[in-house]
Enzyme design. Sequence first.
Site: not given
Length: 250
Positions: A174, A176
């Site tokens: 991840d 982000r």
Amino acid sequence: MKKTLNPKVISVLEDKIQLIKTEKGAIYLVGPIRLPVNLYGETVVFKWYCWLNCDEATEDYQIIIDKLSSVNLAELQQSSVLAYGDFEYGEDAILRFHSICHTGDIFGSKRCDCGFQLKQSMKMIVDHGMGALFYLANHEGRGIGLFSKAMAYILQENGYDTVEANEALGFVDDSRNYGDAILVLKALRSKPVTLITNNPKKLQALKNAGLEVSGRESIWGDISEYNEKYLKTKINKSGHINDEGTCCND
Ligand SMILES: [Zn+2]
């Protein structure tokens, strides 16, 4: 020779542009813009904002507007905000940080639950009376981009789970980043928010950025044979909170 913009155009636009300084330059936030939306068959009027990152920080918006026609923005993605009710000053607002999902949001893919979460969180915000949905355009495939996501899907069709597939392609699971979205949120609102999420990392990212989070609301639904494994991986590997077994039981 540069063409000078009509002063009337500048004066109309500059009332609706907000400069937010960042470490690398600035975010230009435009809005609010009235946006009537068809939400489950009913027309709901949202206030829409859009933002753009730029290296240059200037309040001479003529400079920024001059650049727009040459930077080919349609090739890139810009993030935006759908606000509802008195999001800026109201006491009790709910918030969704939604990561763009081309396949789920646009095509209605059932491989994930993004399309459901997008519409459902808009409905939750409207039912609640005030809130905002941040649509984060640089978050495709948890930050790996659409083309990489397509390759990850091929790996998933060959037995990899979502986390393993991203890692096999050399990405962290991840990647982000919520920094810009949090800056925009702070520019729009200073009071605490309730976050719509099943993901404790999002909750933590907001808290780390100094935001007051007053609570969390979960959002599960549209569970099917097509996304059951994906949802289970979110719970078992990515730490998503499976409230009272609302998602998948295993
Ligand atoms: Zn998705």
